[in-house]
Scaffold this active site. Sequence first.
Site, PDB file in Angstrom:
ATOM      1  N   ARG A 113      -0.332  -9.186  13.337  1.00 51.54           N
ATOM      2  CA  ARG A 113      -0.903  -8.156  12.449  1.00 51.54           C
ATOM      3  C   ARG A 113      -1.731  -8.799  11.335  1.00 51.54           C
ATOM      4  NH1 ARG A 113       4.110  -5.141  10.464  1.00 51.54           N
ATOM      5  NH2 ARG A 113       2.722  -3.827   9.255  1.00 51.54           N
ATOM      6  N   LYS A 172       0.832  -1.216   0.000  1.00 46.16           N
ATOM      7  CA  LYS A 172       0.000   0.000   0.000  1.00 46.16           C
ATOM      8  C   LYS A 172       0.867   1.266   0.000  1.00 46.16           C
ATOM      9  CE  LYS A 172      -2.306  -0.935   3.808  1.00 46.16           C
ATOM     10  NZ  LYS A 172      -1.743  -2.229   4.176  1.00 46.16           N
ATOM     11  N   ARG A 216      -9.476   0.832   8.786  1.00 46.75           N
ATOM     12  CA  ARG A 216      -8.976  -0.504   9.121  1.00 46.75           C
ATOM     13  C   ARG A 216     -10.044  -1.369   9.784  1.00 46.75           C
ATOM     14  NH1 ARG A 216      -3.288   0.325   8.633  1.00 46.75           N
ATOM     15  NH2 ARG A 216      -2.148  -1.190   9.845  1.00 46.75           N
ATOM     16  N   ARG A 267      11.468  -2.577  12.139  1.00 51.12           N
ATOM     17  CA  ARG A 267      10.491  -1.948  13.032  1.00 51.12           C
ATOM     18  C   ARG A 267      10.065  -2.929  14.126  1.00 51.12           C
ATOM     19  NH1 ARG A 267       6.213   0.386   8.739  1.00 51.12           N
ATOM     20  NH2 ARG A 267       4.880  -0.901  10.039  1.00 51.12           N
ATOM     21  N   ARG A 314      11.714  -6.926   5.374  1.00 51.19           N
ATOM     22  CA  ARG A 314      11.582  -5.471   5.216  1.00 51.19           C
ATOM     23  C   ARG A 314      12.390  -4.728   6.289  1.00 51.19           C
ATOM     24  NH1 ARG A 314       5.917  -2.601   3.863  1.00 51.19           N
ATOM     25  NH2 ARG A 314       5.428  -2.495   6.057  1.00 51.19           N
TER      26      ARG A 314
END
Length: 215
Positions: free
Chosen positions: A173, A13, A88, A162, A127
């Site tokens: 998540r 996204k 969300r 992160r 990532r």
Amino acid sequence: MKIILLGAPGAGKGTVAKLLSEIDGSVQISTGDILRAAVKAGSELGKEAKGYMDRGDLVPDSLIMKIMEARLQEPDCEKGFIMDGFPRTIPQAEELKSLLQKLSISLDFVVNLEVPRDVILDRLTTRRTCSNPACQEIYNIKSNPPNPDGTCKKCGSPVIQRDDETEEAILHRLETYNAKTAPLIGFYEKEGLLRSFRSLESKKTVEEIVKTLEA
Ligand code: AMP
């Protein structure tokens, strides 16, 4: 353009939103970025949001709606916006619908990015993100690594994993996405606004979205 981007964490996204915003100057609104900046700044909002974010849980709807009501009324949104990571939950989508009506804003459509689960998992665990809040360049240790010393190619700040991108937080998540966010696909389908794109390459997806906008 005035669009919403839906998709699981890791669906791309952020990348798609950035590419779309470069096309006509529409502003990218990422609630995740707004919250991360608040955490970094140590503001009241940041203090309230941090625990939820580190666990991979959603921040309460009321907090997010307060942010978005203010954000959508900032002058840079007049040109257009791309919402990335918002709404969300169904309550957020319902409140957004009323808010847009109140502000006399109509959406072009809602983009649903479809990406297979194994691709998502691989992307998320590899990532890395630039730690400089003003940069936040995204890297991938396999396909797009940072400098060999682990610094950002754009700004030289350390590139980090992160807190919400540890394996445990990622799985959580994804569960949260399936339970709370995936139902938005049905919500926007009923509204007649949903456009789904099977998305493996962001650039191609952006071309397809632009074509759909022009049609
Ligand atoms: P993202 O970068 O979009 O994956 O967002 C990172 C984290 O910020 C999420 O895991 C949530 O904790 C929080 N967050 C971002 N957007 C929202 C939203 N619309 N509603 C609730 N929590 C959000």
